[in-house]
Structure formats: structure tokens, C-alpha cells
Design an enzyme around this catalytic site. Structure first.
Site, mmCIF file in Angstrom:
data_model
loop_
_atom_site.group_PDB
_atom_site.id
_atom_site.type_symbol
_atom_site.label_atom_id
_atom_site.label_comp_id
_atom_site.label_asym_id
_atom_site.label_seq_id
_atom_site.Cartn_x
_atom_site.Cartn_y
_atom_site.Cartn_z
ATOM 1 N N ASP A 76 0.793 -1.487 -0.068
ATOM 2 C CA ASP A 76 -0.150 0.153 0.178
ATOM 3 C C ASP A 76 0.444 1.166 0.186
ATOM 4 O OD1 ASP A 76 -2.812 1.342 0.783
ATOM 5 O OD2 ASP A 76 -1.986 2.345 2.290
ATOM 6 N N TYR B 256 3.314 10.435 0.389
ATOM 7 C CA TYR B 256 4.333 9.272 1.059
ATOM 8 C C TYR B 256 5.925 9.839 0.228
ATOM 9 C CZ TYR B 256 0.446 6.322 2.827
ATOM 10 O OH TYR B 256 -0.888 6.308 4.169
ATOM 11 N N LYS C 82 -3.088 6.268 -3.628
ATOM 12 C CA LYS C 82 -4.709 6.732 -3.616
ATOM 13 C C LYS C 82 -4.131 8.301 -4.182
ATOM 14 C CE LYS C 82 -3.744 5.016 1.319
ATOM 15 N NZ LYS C 82 -2.629 4.306 1.093
ATOM 16 N N GLY D 298 -1.876 0.990 9.931
ATOM 17 C CA GLY D 298 -2.102 1.201 12.222
ATOM 18 C C GLY D 298 -2.031 0.911 13.093
ATOM 19 N N SER E 271 0.139 3.231 16.041
ATOM 20 C CA SER E 271 1.926 4.419 15.978
ATOM 21 C C SER E 271 2.756 4.326 16.515
ATOM 22 C CB SER E 271 1.870 6.199 15.494
ATOM 23 O OG SER E 271 1.128 6.301 16.958
ATOM 24 N N GLY E 272 3.018 2.887 17.284
ATOM 25 C CA GLY E 272 3.615 3.081 17.699
ATOM 26 C C GLY E 272 3.663 2.191 18.785
ATOM 27 N N ILE E 273 2.642 2.518 19.616
ATOM 28 C CA ILE E 273 2.200 2.255 21.189
ATOM 29 C C ILE E 273 2.359 0.385 21.785
ATOM 30 C CG2 ILE E 273 0.494 2.360 21.460
ATOM 31 C CD1 ILE E 273 0.166 3.502 24.379
ATOM 32 N N ALA F 62 3.581 -1.333 19.197
ATOM 33 C CA ALA F 62 4.962 -1.548 18.170
ATOM 34 C C ALA F 62 5.967 -2.953 18.875
ATOM 35 C CB ALA F 62 5.822 -0.942 17.848
#
Length: 327
Positions: A42, A47, A74, A221, A225-227, A229
Site C-alpha cells: 500500500d 508518502y 491513493k 496502523g 503509531s508505535g505504542i 510495536a
């Protein structure tokens, strides 16, 4: 019904999201993804302002000349040349363009044609209208929505009817706009980012509605966004900001349950969206061969059936404010 692999790779990180990624590191990431059997990518013009699409296109030309891998990109932004450098919109030292929102008919066609060139593909499997929604656009939302409904959507339908794309949909992180557009137009797929995760269940009703309407769902996601991961180590980010007390309490409760079950929190986070039968794919953003290898291991990790209801109970026990769900 469209048919995509269960695991895809999000390409925002190889578009220099938050940090400079060398061509060599980006290519090593994509080489590792193809070697690991990842067959869905994707991307978006946003980006790196074309950078991620260019890098993906070069790898596709080498690894997938027959066009077997699935690709989604997109529309909704046009890229205009700029002399600006440094960090812009979260991307660092990316390609020399500035994104401008435009969901109109002609803009959608121009954006798609530019993506085709960067991706080196005549046909794109899934085309998504990107980041439409009131939380994103504020007072300009009504105008952008009107432009999409009056022209952009028709351009996407025409491209699909002509065979240039396989399916159409939206790629957003707001739940409300999904319901609004499902009331108005036919969609094949919705890519919803950050709203159907271990921590944020805001899209649960949307997924049930999509099941009734036969709209496929892709979840982006999955780590918020990371918490999710890592096992709550290091600096933590939830939706690109520091987590508040309610988010942190929910994450800590879930991390403790995972530890008790001998399961890594990121493995549970990656596998969670796929529990819903309407979710056809999950697409974590990846950069570096190590992240590719970690992702494959997480997807294949064994998770006791008893852990899921325990995690669901933890979510109910630690409610979040409605604002977290972008509803």
C-alpha cells in the site's frame, strides 16, 4: 469481492516518514518483503511526495514484472514542485513536491496517471480516496466532500469500468466519513488506519456494517503509531502523540495479559484485526529488513484462544474517550 493477501506492507516509512531512509535501506526493505512472500503493498503520492511510489515501482519492476503482487495507491492530493527542504508534513528530505488537496474529477485522473508512472504499472489493483474527513479538513471538509462526490468519485468509477483499476474505496483514519460515504456511494473497500486495533475499537460498528454491505476492510496502523510495536518499552506514541493516562492504562493491562500468556504484545496487536471476518488484510508500515522479519514472525506466532477474550475484557475495563475513536 476483491482478494488480497492477509499481510501487506505499508510504504509510508520508506517515503522518509520522520527520518531520512537511504535508497539502499528502502530497497533492502522491499527486497526482504518480496523474499518473505509479502505480495501486497500500500502506498500513496503523499508518502514522501512521490518518493515511496518511486521506490516501490523500481522494486516491483525487478521482483514482479508479471504484476502478480497487489498494489493500492491513493488520490486526493496533487503534487506541485517546491524548493522547500527539510521536514514537511512529517516526511524528511523527501522528493521536491508540495501536496495540495484536490478531490475533483480532473485532479483524480492526473494523480492516478502520475502514480502509474512512478509505480511503473498500467493497472492498479485498488485506488483509494485519501484522508477525506472533517477532522482532517475542518472547515474545508464540505467543499472537499462535494468535489469528491461531484467529480472525483465518478473519475474513480470510470477508471474501474475501463479496467485501469480493479477496485475503489477510501483510505482514512476517521470512522464518521466512512459511514457518510457508505450512505452515498458504492465502495469496494475501506482502508481504516488506527481505528480497529487492540487499543482503539472505534471501527467495530463500521466493520459490522461493511460486512452487511459486502465492503472489504483493510486495517492500517495496527500498532497505533508505535505504542503496540514494542512491549511498552522506550518512548511511546499513540496516534503520533504521547499517550494519555487512559490509553496507557489500557495498554499496560493488555501487555500484562500478553506476558502472562507468553505472547509478545506486538504479535497480538498484528493478529487482532484479522479476527474479524470482514478484514481481508493488515498493513503495518515497515522499514528495514529486520522489521520485515519481525512482522512475519509476529503474524505466525501462536496465540492461545483464551487470550483474546481476556484482552477484550481489558478493553471494556479501561474505556477510552469517544474522541480517541475519531467517530
Amino acid at each position: 469481492m476483491i482478494d488480497f493477501p492477509t499481510l501487506g506492507m505499508g510504504t509510508a516509512p520508506i517515503g522518509n516518514l520522520y527520518r531520512v531512509v537511504s535508497d539502499a535501506e528502502a530497497r533492502a526493505t522491499l527486497d526482504a518483503a518480496f523474499a518473505a512472500g509479502i505480495a501486497y503493498f500500500d502506498t500513496a503520492p503523499h508518502y514522501g511526495f512521490g518518493l515511496a511510489e518511486r521506490r516501490l515501482g523500481a522494486a516491483l519492476a525487478e521482483h514482479d514484472p508479471q504484476g502478480r503482487a497487489r498494489v493500492s495507491t491513493k488520490v486526493g492530493r496533487l503534487l506541485r514542485p517546491t524548493d522547500a527542504q527539510g521536514e514537511r508534513h512529517g516526511f524528511v528530505d523527501a522528493d521536491p513536491f508540495e501536496p495540495h488537496f484536490d478531490y475533483g474529477h480532473d485532479a483524480v485522473l492526473r494523480s492516478f496517471e502520475s502514480s502509474q508512472k512512478r509505480l511503473r504499472r498500467d493497472r492498479i489493483d485498488l485506488l483509494l480516496a485519501h484522508d477525506i474527513g472533517r477532522l482532517t479538513h475542518g472547515d474545508a471538509h464540505d467543499d472537499h466532500l462535494a468535489a469528491f462526490l461531484d467529480g472525483g468519485y465518478r473519475a474513480m468509477r470510470d477508471l474501474k469500468d475501463a479496467g485501469a483499476i480493479g477496485a475503489i474505496g477510501i483510505g482514512v483514519n476517521e470512522v464518521a466519513i466512512c459511514h457518510d460515504l457508505l450512505d452515498r456511494v458504492e465502495l469496494d473497500a475501506i482502508l481504516i488506519a488506527g481505528r480497529y486495533t487492540l487499543l482503539d475499537r472505534g471501527a467495530e460498528e463500521l466493520l459490522d456494517r461493511c460486512a452487511s454491505a459486502d465492503v472489504q476492510v483493510i486495517v492500517g496502523g495496527p500498532y497505533n503509531s508505535g505504542i503496540l510495536a514494542r512491549d511498552l518499552s522506550g518512548p511511546l506514541h499513540f496516534d503520533y502523540a504521547a499517550p494519555d493516562a487512559a490509553i496507557l492504562a489500557r495498554a499496560q493491562a493488555m501487555a500484562a495479559l500478553c506476558r502472562e500468556a507468553g505472547v509478545a504484545l506486538p504479535a497480538a496487536a498484528l493478529q487482532f484485526p484479522l479476527r474479524h471476518p470482514q478484514v481481508m488484510a493488515v498493513i503495518p508500515g515497515l522499514v528495514g529488513a529486520d522489521q520485515v522479519h519481525d512482522t512475519i514472525a509476529r503474524l505466525g506466532a501462536s496465540i492461545p484462544a483464551t487470550l483474546w477474550p481476556a484482552l477484550d475484557a481489558a478493553a471494556r475495563a479501561h474505556p477510552l474517550a469517544k474522541a480517541h475513536s475519531h467517530a
